[in-house]
Design an enzyme around this catalytic site. Structure first.
Site, PDB file in Angstrom:
ATOM      1  N   SER A 198       0.828  -1.067  -0.025  1.00 30.21           N
ATOM      2  CA  SER A 198       0.116  -0.159  -0.158  1.00 30.21           C
ATOM      3  C   SER A 198       0.779   1.310  -0.036  1.00 30.21           C
ATOM      4  CB  SER A 198      -0.911  -0.045   1.448  1.00 30.21           C
ATOM      5  OG  SER A 198      -0.257   0.198   2.493  1.00 30.21           O
ATOM      6  N   LYS A 253       0.813   4.386   6.897  1.00 33.16           N
ATOM      7  CA  LYS A 253       0.106   5.376   5.949  1.00 33.16           C
ATOM      8  C   LYS A 253       0.489   6.822   6.297  1.00 33.16           C
ATOM      9  CE  LYS A 253      -2.955   2.459   4.026  1.00 33.16           C
ATOM     10  NZ  LYS A 253      -1.976   1.191   4.647  1.00 33.16           N
TER      11      LYS A 253
END
Length: 216
Positions: free
Chosen positions: A128, A164
């Protein structure tokens, strides 16, 4: 040196593998847990045996050191695992000058990370964050500090961990991946208490070496 028994060798190898990984000596409890001992007294007995057979030394304060420190940093393939980088001379960044060789000390992990005691690493699983060059198997280097708006970091939310970029607002937190194949994670104000910041991203290690974070 006397030869170690199989169990003493296992204890010695466990010490070495732990120090290679964590750069510190394990506690008695950590050793007992790893080796399946029912009591920490067994750890003391093995330490005493290794001192008796001259694989370890014990000082007056009860601290242990390796009789042959190279055992820790020479791997099975015979290559030494360096713990520092030598500074072998000077080079000008101005006018040209003659090269000067000298022993000017070493570059250590503390030079890469001045607050190394607050730094740790996690191994990455997933893609990701691939647009930041972070891939499965890489090790991300994290600092035990809070995240500011726009920082990349590791967080624990709803029982799960994730790496993230955090966009922090009073109206909510948006955890943004660096891969368009993944959706943002939205955390509402009422859920803030369920978020734990694990660390701020400082860089990551690939098979080719250290990649420093481009973000301040």
């Amino acid at each position: 040196m006397s030869k170690l028994t199989n169990k003493q060798q296992q204890f010695y190898d466990t010490l070495i593998s732990y120090i290679r990984k964590y750069f510190r000596w394990p506690t008695y409890k950590e050793l007992a847990d790893r080796l399946g001992f029912s009591s920490e007294n067994s750890v003391t007995q093995y330490y005493d045996a290794l001192v008796s057979k001259q694989f370890l030394k014990k000082d007056s304060q009860g601290n242990y050191t390796f009789t042959n420190p190279a055992d820790v940093w020479i791997h099975e393939n015979g290559h030494r695992q360096p713990t520092s980088i030598p500074i072998v001379g000077e080079i000008t960044a101005g006018s040209m000058q003659e090269a000067i060789e000298a022993d000017l000390g070493e570059v250590t992990i503390g030079d890469f990370f001045p607050n190394a005691s607050n730094v740790f690493a996690l191994r990455v699983k997933g893609d990701s964050m691939k647009d930041l060059g972070i891939s499965t198997g890489d090790k991300v280097i994290l600092s035990k500090t809070d995240l500011r708006d726009g920082d990349v970091g590791a967080v624990l939310y709803d029982g799960n961990t994730t790496l993230k970029r955090a966009h922090i607002r009073t109206t909510g937190i948006r955890l943004e991946p660096a891969n368009p194949a993944y959706d943002d994670i939205i955390i509402k104000p009422g859920e803030f208490e369920e978020v734990t910041v694990l660390g701020k991203y400082l860089g990551h290690i690939t098979d080719e070496g250290l990649v420093k974070s481009p973000f301040r």
